[in-house]
Design an enzyme around this catalytic site. Structure first.
Site, PDB file in Angstrom:
ATOM      1  N   GLY A 266       3.447   5.933  -0.336  1.00 47.66           N
ATOM      2  CA  GLY A 266       3.432   7.383  -0.461  1.00 47.66           C
ATOM      3  C   GLY A 266       3.232   7.826  -1.900  1.00 47.66           C
ATOM      4  O   GLY A 266       2.110   8.006  -2.352  1.00 47.66           O
TER       5      GLY A 266
ATOM      6  N   SER B  91       0.667  -0.166  -0.594  1.00 46.27           N
ATOM      7  CA  SER B  91       0.392   1.049  -1.358  1.00 46.27           C
ATOM      8  C   SER B  91       1.475   1.289  -2.424  1.00 46.27           C
ATOM      9  O   SER B  91       1.688   0.446  -3.288  1.00 46.27           O
ATOM     10  CB  SER B  91       0.262   2.232  -0.398  1.00 46.27           C
ATOM     11  OG  SER B  91      -0.324   3.345  -1.044  1.00 46.27           O
ATOM     12  N   TYR B  92       2.190   2.431  -2.376  1.00 42.39           N
ATOM     13  CA  TYR B  92       3.232   2.686  -3.356  1.00 42.39           C
ATOM     14  C   TYR B  92       4.410   1.716  -3.185  1.00 42.39           C
ATOM     15  O   TYR B  92       5.301   1.660  -4.045  1.00 42.39           O
ATOM     16  CB  TYR B  92       3.727   4.137  -3.284  1.00 42.39           C
ATOM     17  CG  TYR B  92       4.465   4.572  -4.530  1.00 42.39           C
ATOM     18  CD1 TYR B  92       3.770   5.010  -5.658  1.00 42.39           C
ATOM     19  CD2 TYR B  92       5.854   4.519  -4.595  1.00 42.39           C
ATOM     20  CE1 TYR B  92       4.453   5.382  -6.813  1.00 42.39           C
ATOM     21  CE2 TYR B  92       6.539   4.896  -5.751  1.00 42.39           C
ATOM     22  CZ  TYR B  92       5.828   5.325  -6.853  1.00 42.39           C
ATOM     23  OH  TYR B  92       6.502   5.685  -8.001  1.00 42.39           O
TER      24      TYR B  92
ATOM     25  N   ASP C 291     -10.916  -0.432   1.260  1.00 46.53           N
ATOM     26  CA  ASP C 291     -10.021   0.606   0.734  1.00 46.53           C
ATOM     27  C   ASP C 291     -10.535   1.111  -0.612  1.00 46.53           C
ATOM     28  O   ASP C 291     -10.740   0.310  -1.533  1.00 46.53           O
ATOM     29  CB  ASP C 291      -8.622   0.024   0.558  1.00 46.53           C
ATOM     30  CG  ASP C 291      -7.658   0.995  -0.103  1.00 46.53           C
ATOM     31  OD1 ASP C 291      -7.828   2.221   0.083  1.00 46.53           O
ATOM     32  OD2 ASP C 291      -6.739   0.531  -0.797  1.00 46.53           O
TER      33      ASP C 291
ATOM     34  N   HIS D  19      -6.966   0.180   3.652  1.00 48.51           N
ATOM     35  CA  HIS D  19      -5.748   0.296   2.838  1.00 48.51           C
ATOM     36  C   HIS D  19      -4.555  -0.186   3.664  1.00 48.51           C
ATOM     37  O   HIS D  19      -3.674  -0.854   3.146  1.00 48.51           O
ATOM     38  CB  HIS D  19      -5.573   1.769   2.447  1.00 48.51           C
ATOM     39  CG  HIS D  19      -4.464   2.037   1.491  1.00 48.51           C
ATOM     40  ND1 HIS D  19      -4.496   1.649   0.171  1.00 48.51           N
ATOM     41  CD2 HIS D  19      -3.281   2.692   1.656  1.00 48.51           C
ATOM     42  CE1 HIS D  19      -3.391   2.045  -0.433  1.00 48.51           C
ATOM     43  NE2 HIS D  19      -2.630   2.677   0.449  1.00 48.51           N
TER      44      HIS D  19
END
Length: 475
Positions: A87, A182-183, A386, A443
């Site tokens: 996020g 991701s984050y 991605d 992603h």
């Protein structure tokens, strides 16, 4: 970074079965109050699921929601894997659990579930957590808790894990793997390091941490951000002229996560132009997939219509189906979720969280270095379709990390194989650091390439190298 019988004799018989099951569950140390008996529209399965809350701060009334699913077979013999979406502020339940690697996907009508035949619970027990408070069904009674960042998130996750193990005491000794995307390039290394610090200080229980794996992770802005525009350009998505403008006007060495990114106006105008060209019509998380138009889909779901739209074998409307499903009251009841009747709907990424943007500037390579120096294997994997956190930056950062640690190349960069085809490319440094791509993946790697992703994950948790030769002769 989603996913009756009323005859008295039947009820008596059913109650007797439940009593027997309670006995078995208590013997195994599982919390009966968190057992998910059956999700609405769920196919029949032979493994157990649990969901509920763990209080991480009773005084503030701060609680994190979790979903735990046992391995499909031999759950007592297989490890435990924690998965976090990124996020910052996106749900691991909606993302990992019900769109990517969990046992179920939402059906096209948004009112039921279908099996994910490539779920990672074929290789491990799986734990998904909505973190921090303010994400999904996780909450706090203290509104100021919704303003947070990396450090309090990692500390809450450590508290969560310690208290979750009190619920599932028989899992304490299991090998633990930390994974995400991701984050989670911030979340997972920071959690790993607070766990390692805890282990140093604890004279009693110690986490049995056996590995860390992160997909398409945000690690360091000076590599990850320019990789985005190089990816756009190399894939024909922006012109030579626009790419050269970005290179000329943007000093990514000084790039900062918060808008306007500490860059001159000319740079910000160029990157805004690049993004606008693409984001209106392309799924930036997977550049080869078609897009789903949510405004149309939501209306069709309300009318009980099927909204599935397939693109390259993937249901690109799954996110809308997930949103509809999780906001059904009967689904929330079955999951023991939303126990405080939150004044907002479940969403994949939080609308109430005020997460520190400046924490995104943190260089994560020192955290990764510490993990490897504690003899914990680290895998970084990248879906090659991605454009949000492209493999170009991640591959470079892994190589720089290997150089910093003086690790020799033990597997030269080359293809790995799955089912007789190239599954992606890989390089290994020493015996603790691996970088791998997944061919054709997004992603969200398991979402777009479930079979290859499961093969990669199984290799990781079982301590195997990805195969660098195919079993089938090429003539």
């Amino acid at each position: 970074m989603q996913m009756g019988f009323h005859h008295p004799l039947f009820l008596i018989a059913f109650g007797f079965i439940i009593i027997l099951n309670i006995g078995n569950i208590n013997v195994n140390g599982h919390p009966i109050e968190d057992l998910v008996e059956n999700l609405p529209g769920q196919p029949k399965v032979g493994f157990r699921q649990y969901a509920g809350y763990v209080d991480v701060d009773e005084k503030a009334g701060r609680s994190l929601f979790y979903y735990f699913v046992e391995a499909e077979k031999d759950a007592d013999k297989l490890p435990l894997t924690l998965w976090l979406n990124g996020g910052p502020g996106c749900s691991s339940i909606g993302g990992g659990a019900f769109t990517e690697l969990g046992p179920f996907f939402p059906r096209g009508d948004g009112r039921g579930l279908r099996r994910n035949t490539k779920s990672w619970n074929k290789a491990s027990n799986l734990l998904f957590i909505e973190s921090p408070a303010g994400v999904g069904w996780s909450y706090s009674n203290k509104s100021s808790d919704y303003t947070c960042g990396d450090d309090p998130t990692a500390k809450d996750m450590l508290t969560f894990m310690l208290r979750w193990y009190e619920k599932f005491s028989e899992l304490k000794s299991k090998p633990l793997f930390l994974t995400g995307e991701s984050y989670a390039g911030h979340y997972i290394p920071q959690l790993a390091n607070v766990i390692l610090d805890y282990n140093k200080q604890s004279k009693d229980f110690k986490f049995n941490l056996k590995g860390v794996a992160i997909g398409n992770p945000l690690l360091r802005l000076d590599r990850d951000v320019p990789a985005v525009y190089e990816y756009y350009w190399s894939h024909g998505m922006i012109s030579d002229e626009l790419y050269l403008r970005i290179k000329e006007h943007c000093n990514f060495d000084d790039y900062e996560f918060p808008v306007p990114h500490n860059e001159p106006i000319s740079c910000n105008q160029a990157i805004d132009e690049a993004y606008k060209v693409i984001s209106d019509y392309i799924n930036v998380y997977d550049v080869i997939l078609d897009v789903c138009y949510p405004s149309i889909v939501q209306q069709e779901l309300r009318l009980h219509k099927q909204v599935t739209k397939m693109s390259v074998g993937v249901d690109v409307c799954m996110t809308s189906e997930r949103y509809f499903y999780f906001n059904l009251p009967e689904v929330q009841k079955a999951l023991h979720a939303n126990r405080t009747n939150l004044p907002y709907e479940w969403t994949m990424c939080s609308d109430v969280l005020n997460y520190s943007q400046s924490d995104g500037d943190t260089d994560m390579l020192p955290s990764l270095k510490n993990i490897i120096q504690h003899d914990v294997p680290l895998w970084i994997f990248s879906g090659d379709q991605d454009s949000v956190v492209p493999l170009i930056g991640s591959r470079t950062l892994v190589r720089e990390l290997a150089n910093d640690l003086n690790l020799k190349t033990t597997v030269a960069y080359g293809a790995w194989f799955h089912k007789g085809q190239v599954g992606g490319w890989q390089v290994e440094y020493g015996d603790k650091l691996t970088f791998a791509t997944v061919r054709g993946a997004a992603h969200m790697v398991p979402y777009a390439q479930p079979s290859r992703a499961l093969h990669l994950f199984s290799s990781f948790v079982h301590g195997r190298r990805l195969p660098n030769t195919t079993r089938f002769p090429i003539s």
